[in-house]
Design a protein around this motif. Structure first.
Motif, short mmCIF file in Angstrom:
data_model
loop_
_atom_site.label_atom_id
_atom_site.label_comp_id
_atom_site.label_asym_id
_atom_site.label_seq_id
_atom_site.Cartn_x
_atom_site.Cartn_y
_atom_site.Cartn_z
N LEU A 62 59.37 -1.24 -83.99
CA LEU A 62 59.24 -2.65 -84.32
C LEU A 62 59.51 -3.51 -83.10
N LYS A 63 59.00 -4.72 -83.13
CA LYS A 63 59.39 -5.69 -82.11
C LYS A 63 59.74 -7.01 -82.78
N LEU A 64 60.74 -7.64 -82.24
CA LEU A 64 61.15 -8.94 -82.76
C LEU A 64 60.65 -10.01 -81.82
N GLY A 65 60.36 -11.18 -82.36
CA GLY A 65 59.91 -12.28 -81.51
C GLY A 65 60.57 -13.57 -81.93
N LEU A 66 60.53 -14.55 -81.04
CA LEU A 66 61.10 -15.88 -81.29
C LEU A 66 62.53 -15.77 -81.80
N THR A 67 63.32 -14.97 -81.13
CA THR A 67 64.68 -14.71 -81.59
C THR A 67 65.69 -15.66 -80.94
N ALA A 70 66.16 -21.38 -78.19
CA ALA A 70 65.28 -22.13 -77.31
C ALA A 70 63.81 -21.93 -77.69
N LYS A 71 63.45 -20.67 -77.94
CA LYS A 71 62.05 -20.37 -78.26
C LYS A 71 61.70 -20.90 -79.66
N GLN A 72 62.66 -20.81 -80.58
CA GLN A 72 62.39 -21.33 -81.94
C GLN A 72 62.20 -22.84 -81.90
N ALA A 107 55.42 -11.04 -68.86
CA ALA A 107 56.47 -10.02 -69.02
C ALA A 107 57.76 -10.69 -69.45
N GLU A 108 58.49 -10.03 -70.35
CA GLU A 108 59.78 -10.58 -70.78
C GLU A 108 60.80 -9.45 -70.92
N PRO A 109 62.07 -9.75 -70.55
CA PRO A 109 63.12 -8.74 -70.59
C PRO A 109 63.71 -8.61 -71.99
N GLU A 110 63.96 -7.39 -72.42
CA GLU A 110 64.50 -7.19 -73.76
C GLU A 110 65.47 -6.01 -73.75
N ILE A 111 66.26 -5.89 -74.80
CA ILE A 111 67.09 -4.70 -74.99
C ILE A 111 66.46 -3.88 -76.10
N ILE A 140 61.11 -3.92 -70.87
CA ILE A 140 60.25 -5.10 -70.59
C ILE A 140 59.13 -5.06 -71.61
N GLU A 141 58.92 -6.19 -72.27
CA GLU A 141 57.74 -6.27 -73.12
C GLU A 141 56.67 -7.06 -72.39
N ILE A 142 55.43 -6.57 -72.47
CA ILE A 142 54.30 -7.33 -71.93
C ILE A 142 53.57 -7.91 -73.13
N ASN A 149 44.98 -19.94 -74.27
CA ASN A 149 46.16 -20.54 -73.63
C ASN A 149 47.50 -20.15 -74.24
N PHE A 150 47.55 -19.00 -74.95
CA PHE A 150 48.83 -18.55 -75.51
C PHE A 150 49.39 -19.60 -76.48
N LYS A 151 48.50 -20.36 -77.15
CA LYS A 151 48.97 -21.42 -78.06
C LYS A 151 48.64 -21.01 -79.50
N PHE A 152 49.64 -21.16 -80.38
CA PHE A 152 49.43 -20.70 -81.76
C PHE A 152 50.49 -21.29 -82.68
N THR A 153 50.25 -21.17 -83.99
CA THR A 153 51.28 -21.51 -84.98
C THR A 153 51.98 -20.19 -85.34
N ASN A 161 49.98 -9.65 -84.55
CA ASN A 161 51.06 -8.69 -84.27
C ASN A 161 52.01 -9.20 -83.19
N CYS A 162 52.30 -10.51 -83.28
CA CYS A 162 53.31 -11.14 -82.41
C CYS A 162 53.01 -10.95 -80.92
N SER A 163 51.75 -11.09 -80.56
CA SER A 163 51.30 -11.05 -79.14
C SER A 163 51.54 -9.73 -78.45
N SER A 164 51.91 -8.68 -79.18
CA SER A 164 52.30 -7.44 -78.51
C SER A 164 51.13 -6.80 -77.78
N GLY A 234 63.87 -8.60 -78.88
CA GLY A 234 63.46 -9.99 -78.60
C GLY A 234 63.80 -10.39 -77.17
N ALA A 235 63.00 -11.27 -76.63
CA ALA A 235 63.16 -11.66 -75.22
C ALA A 235 64.47 -12.40 -75.00
N ILE A 236 65.15 -12.09 -73.89
CA ILE A 236 66.40 -12.79 -73.60
C ILE A 236 66.22 -13.85 -72.51
C1 OOG Z 1 55.33 -14.40 -79.36
C2 OOG Z 1 56.07 -13.13 -79.16
C3 OOG Z 1 57.46 -13.39 -78.67
C4 OOG Z 1 59.67 -12.37 -78.04
O1 OOG Z 1 60.31 -11.39 -77.60
O2 OOG Z 1 60.19 -13.48 -78.23
C5 OOG Z 1 58.24 -12.17 -78.34
C6 OOG Z 1 54.91 -15.05 -78.06
O3 OOG Z 1 55.72 -15.76 -77.46
O4 OOG Z 1 53.75 -14.86 -77.65
O5 OOG Z 1 57.78 -11.05 -78.24
#
Ligand code: OOG
Ligand code: MG
Length: 266
Positions: A62-67, A70-72, A107-111, A140-142, A149-153, A161-164, A234-236
């Motif tokens: 699984l992957k978590l997003g918008l955790t 700031a991102k929320q 790219a975003e750093p995650e645990i 690292i999640e890519i 433009n990476f823009k969405f609701t 699938n959460c941009s994975s 989720g990205a830190i």
């Molecule tokens: C949504 C996916 C975000 C995270 O770790 O917050 C995500 C996006 O920002 O495109 O994977």
């Protein structure tokens, strides 16, 4: 809210599947279906993963997003999201990535959490998650949203699938019980220059809190996490874009580092 017309879900699955396969950005789904609910979006995500499974992919976690708060806030939402990892998303530190396989990657750093026992329920806590976690590792999640433009609701990104796109796991796996994951600091650099900093606490106060959130969410639909699952919590920090020839390193205190480089454009 008016549900989307019958058959529209499969049409959206094909639309998103083709965008990924052809590596092109597409107009977000809610332009056409403004009433798309979060529940419908998760049902589309599930069908998209099932389509990939029919093509030979295996679900491995699984992957978590918008955790992070700031991102929320940036998205104007109060909830995290989850998506699935499949085996074909796993990239290796020692194999440079081919940029041609992406649309506009970041790219975003995650645990990462390596799960050692099945876990299901609707009252799962951080302690429950830690007790079934065999190891944690730097990751690292890519992400590579299929949308322009990476823009969405929220519904758009869940359906996608959460941009994975890909993920990498560092080689040092550690027993989670010996660490305070909230306090772990991280520095992500691009070509030797610091690009982002963060700490485990950026993810809902503690990275295991986002995993607990996901287990509770899955519990509501009779699902859970399984022994052997890999979970990206989720990205830190913010995600950073990269280009051919770039090298990205995420260095975590105590957990060690994880890195990748991107091949030069051929
Ligand atoms: C949504 C996916 C975000 C995270 O770790 O917050 C995500 C996006 O920002 O495109 O994977
Ligand atoms: Mg992520």
């Amino acid at each position: 809210m008016v549900p989307i017309a019958s058959g529209a879900d499969l049409e959206i699955v094909e639309y998103l599947f083709a965008a990924e396969k052809d590596r092109r950005e597409v107009v977000k789904v809610t332009e056409r279906y403004p009433n798309l609910s979060l529940k419908e979006a998760y049902a589309i995500q599930e069908k998209l993963i099932q389509k990939r499974e029919k093509g030979g992919a295996r679900r491995i976690g699984l992957k978590l997003g918008l955790t992070s708060k700031a991102k929320q806030e940036m998205m104007g939402v109060h909830e995290a999201i989850y998506g699935y990892l499949t085996d074909d998303m796993l990239a290796l530190e020692w194999e440079p990535l081919d940029f041609a396989q992406f649309i506009h990657p970041k790219a975003e750093p995650e645990i990462a959490f390596m799960i050692g026992e099945d876990l299901q329920g609707t009252n799962i806590t951080v302690e429950d998650v830690l007790s079934v976690t065999r190891y944690v590792a730097p990751a690292i999640e890519i992400i590579d949203s299929r949308y322009v433009n990476f823009k969405f609701t929220l519904a758009d990104v869940v359906a996608d699938n959460c941009s994975s796109s890909r993920f990498l796991i560092g080689s040092k796996w550690i027993c989670a019980k010996t660490l305070n994951l909230a306090e772990i600091g991280m520095v992500m650099s691009k070509n030797g220059e610091v690009a982002q900093t963060g700490s485990g606490a950026a993810v809902m106060g503690h990275p295991a809190a986002s995993v607990a959130w996901a287990v509770n969410k899955l519990g509501e639909i009779g699902k859970g996490i399984k022994k052997g699952d890999i979970i990206l919590s989720g990205a830190i920090s913010e995600a950073i874009p990269f280009e051919p020839h770039d090298t990205i390193v995420a260095q975590f205190a105590e957990l060690g580092s994880v890195s990748f480089s991107c091949k030069a454009r051929t």
